[in-house]
Write a protein that holds these residues in place. Structure first.
Motif, PDB file in Angstrom:
ATOM      1  N   UNK A  68       0.845  -1.189   0.000  1.00  0.00           N
ATOM      2  CA  UNK A  68       0.000   0.000   0.000  1.00  0.00           C
ATOM      3  C   UNK A  68       0.885   1.245   0.000  1.00  0.00           C
ATOM      4  N   UNK A  69       0.605   2.175  -0.900  1.00  0.00           N
ATOM      5  CA  UNK A  69       1.401   3.396  -1.018  1.00  0.00           C
ATOM      6  C   UNK A  69       0.620   4.562  -0.429  1.00  0.00           C
ATOM      7  N   UNK A  70       1.215   5.232   0.543  1.00  0.00           N
ATOM      8  CA  UNK A  70       0.609   6.426   1.130  1.00  0.00           C
ATOM      9  C   UNK A  70       1.384   7.659   0.678  1.00  0.00           C
ATOM     10  N   UNK A  71       0.655   8.738   0.466  1.00  0.00           N
ATOM     11  CA  UNK A  71       1.276   9.999   0.014  1.00  0.00           C
ATOM     12  C   UNK A  71       2.097   9.753  -1.252  1.00  0.00           C
ATOM     13  N   UNK A  72       1.516   8.986  -2.166  1.00  0.00           N
ATOM     14  CA  UNK A  72       2.230   8.581  -3.372  1.00  0.00           C
ATOM     15  C   UNK A  72       2.568   9.737  -4.296  1.00  0.00           C
ATOM     16  N   UNK A  73       3.448   9.501  -5.266  1.00  0.00           N
ATOM     17  CA  UNK A  73       3.830  10.548  -6.227  1.00  0.00           C
ATOM     18  C   UNK A  73       2.612  11.072  -6.979  1.00  0.00           C
ATOM     19  N   UNK A  74       2.627  12.354  -7.294  1.00  0.00           N
ATOM     20  CA  UNK A  74       1.532  12.954  -8.051  1.00  0.00           C
ATOM     21  C   UNK A  74       1.775  12.862  -9.556  1.00  0.00           C
ATOM     22  N   UNK A  75       2.751  12.114  -9.938  1.00  0.00           N
ATOM     23  CA  UNK A  75       3.083  11.881 -11.336  1.00  0.00           C
ATOM     24  C   UNK A  75       3.115  10.372 -11.579  1.00  0.00           C
ATOM     25  N   UNK A 126       9.734   5.800   3.570  1.00  0.00           N
ATOM     26  CA  UNK A 126       9.847   4.714   4.549  1.00  0.00           C
ATOM     27  C   UNK A 126       8.937   3.557   4.142  1.00  0.00           C
ATOM     28  N   UNK A 127       9.240   2.404   4.669  1.00  0.00           N
ATOM     29  CA  UNK A 127       8.387   1.230   4.497  1.00  0.00           C
ATOM     30  C   UNK A 127       8.197   0.585   5.865  1.00  0.00           C
ATOM     31  N   UNK A 128       7.011   0.094   6.120  1.00  0.00           N
ATOM     32  CA  UNK A 128       6.729  -0.522   7.422  1.00  0.00           C
ATOM     33  C   UNK A 128       5.839  -1.743   7.227  1.00  0.00           C
ATOM     34  N   UNK A 129       6.016  -2.696   8.107  1.00  0.00           N
ATOM     35  CA  UNK A 129       5.162  -3.890   8.125  1.00  0.00           C
ATOM     36  C   UNK A 129       4.675  -4.081   9.549  1.00  0.00           C
ATOM     37  N   UNK A 130       3.462  -4.568   9.684  1.00  0.00           N
ATOM     38  CA  UNK A 130       2.907  -4.811  11.014  1.00  0.00           C
ATOM     39  C   UNK A 130       3.601  -6.016  11.649  1.00  0.00           C
ATOM     40  N   UNK A 131       3.774  -6.007  12.976  1.00  0.00           N
ATOM     41  CA  UNK A 131       4.339  -7.188  13.637  1.00  0.00           C
ATOM     42  C   UNK A 131       3.493  -8.422  13.348  1.00  0.00           C
ATOM     43  N   UNK A 147       1.366 -14.867   3.384  1.00  0.00           N
ATOM     44  CA  UNK A 147       0.615 -13.801   2.725  1.00  0.00           C
ATOM     45  C   UNK A 147       0.514 -12.620   3.692  1.00  0.00           C
ATOM     46  N   UNK A 148       1.012 -11.480   3.260  1.00  0.00           N
ATOM     47  CA  UNK A 148       1.130 -10.355   4.184  1.00  0.00           C
ATOM     48  C   UNK A 148       1.079  -9.048   3.395  1.00  0.00           C
ATOM     49  N   UNK A 149       1.329  -7.952   4.091  1.00  0.00           N
ATOM     50  CA  UNK A 149       1.276  -6.646   3.440  1.00  0.00           C
ATOM     51  C   UNK A 149       2.376  -5.744   3.976  1.00  0.00           C
ATOM     52  N   UNK A 150       2.634  -4.682   3.224  1.00  0.00           N
ATOM     53  CA  UNK A 150       3.613  -3.674   3.642  1.00  0.00           C
ATOM     54  C   UNK A 150       3.076  -2.302   3.242  1.00  0.00           C
ATOM     55  N   UNK A 151       3.509  -1.276   3.948  1.00  0.00           N
ATOM     56  CA  UNK A 151       3.046   0.089   3.680  1.00  0.00           C
ATOM     57  C   UNK A 151       4.240   0.975   3.345  1.00  0.00           C
ATOM     58  N   UNK A 152       4.168   1.604   2.182  1.00  0.00           N
ATOM     59  CA  UNK A 152       5.207   2.540   1.752  1.00  0.00           C
ATOM     60  C   UNK A 152       4.682   3.959   1.909  1.00  0.00           C
TER      61      UNK A 152
END
Length: 295
Positions: free
Chosen positions: A38-45, A163-168, A152-157
């Motif tokens: 999942x990308x947060x505050x992603x590029x506007x281009x 930064x990138x983060x994953x839940x414990x 099967x999991x997820x990560x947040x960029x």
């Protein structure tokens, strides 16, 4: 037919329906790796996002994953300059899974996604990975290496913070446990009242029995699903486990539930478990998808 015999017939029917939910296993239908980014505050281009795996790219497989994931029309629509910029930004000792062929190992993924979601699935998802993002204007970023501890999991960029983060992992276990156990308790409590038991005198044996049996079963499900994913194989665990728990609860209710006959207590235990099993089976997939998306 007496009331008790009717209830026994109903319980047998529900248990049979639960067993009939099994489906034929396909040759390639076992659980497969999945990583949702999942990308947060992603590029506007326009930008491309890919996974990196350890190793050097193999030139003979350069177009393998692009051909795997894109039709001819979609492939022609890719930005060749942006694609090359992504390949050029890959650090030494790593290769881009989609953009550089994943060394001939298939992976379902695209460099662009649906909004802020990118999905990478199938056998080509690496155990240890990095995320690379390259924009149309030439800006690039590569995350630190991350090792997957669940199938099967997820990560947040966060693009703004780079930064990138994953839940414990324990968060996934806890969410899966609660999502499995709580609906079961609600369903079986409703069936308890429908069978004429008074909550005031029955809640203690009901909760005691369920916290032991359903608690252990939900813990078993949560650990298994988080580690190995969700697919047809779940049925081979689900059906026998539910039958064992149903029989155990029926015998425990026969001894500890009061206010009705012992036969009625047994029938209640079988029926309540059949009802929660059938509903739980249909909830298992969406619940797992939700847990993966937020954990």
């Amino acid at each position: 037919m007496s009331f008790q015999k009717k209830l026994m017939s109903l319980a047998a029917l529900l248990l049979t329906l639960a067993a009939l939910l099994t489906v034929p296993a396909l040759a390639d239908s076992g659980p497969k790796p999945l990583l949702i980014v999942r990308v947060e505050n992603g590029p506007e281009e326009p930008y491309y996002l890919d996974l990196l795996a350890e190793g050097d790219p193999d030139p003979k497989y350069m177009d393998y994953c692009l051909d795997w994931n894109y039709s001819e029309e979609e492939r022609a629509a890719l930005d060749p300059q942006l694609l090359q910029a992504l390949r050029d930004a890959v650090p030494k000792g790593w290769y881009a899974c989609v953009a550089q062929g994943n060394q001939g190992t298939p992976i379902y993924a695209k460099l662009t996604g649906d909004g802020n979601i990118r999905s990478f699935s199938y056998v080509g998802v690496p155990d240890t990975y990095r995320v690379i993002v390259v924009t149309k204007s030439g800006e690039s970023w590569v995350s630190e290496p991350i090792t997957r501890h669940a199938l099967q999991c997820s990560a947040k960029v966060d693009w703004a913070k780079k930064t990138i983060s994953v839940a414990p992992t324990w968060v996934g276990y806890m969410l899966q446990f609660l999502a499995t156990c709580v609906p079961t308790l609600v369903i079986e409590a409703l069936v308890l009242l429908l069978y004429g038991y008074k909550w005031k005198t029955s809640w203690k044996p009901f909760l005691t029995v369920n916290l032991v049996t359903q608690g252990a079963l939900s813990l078993y499900y949560s650990v298994t699903i988080v580690r190995h994913g969700m697919s047809f194989w779940f049925l081979f665990l689900f059906v026998p486990a539910e039958v064992v728990v149903a029989v155990a609860e029926a015998l425990l209710y026969r001894r500890f539930l009061t206010g009705q006959s012992k036969t009625r207590a047994v029938v209640y235990g079988l029926t309540a478990n059949a009802a929660s099993a059938v509903i739980g089976f249909f909830l298992a997939e969406p619940v797992w998808q939700f847990v993966v998306s937020i954990s």
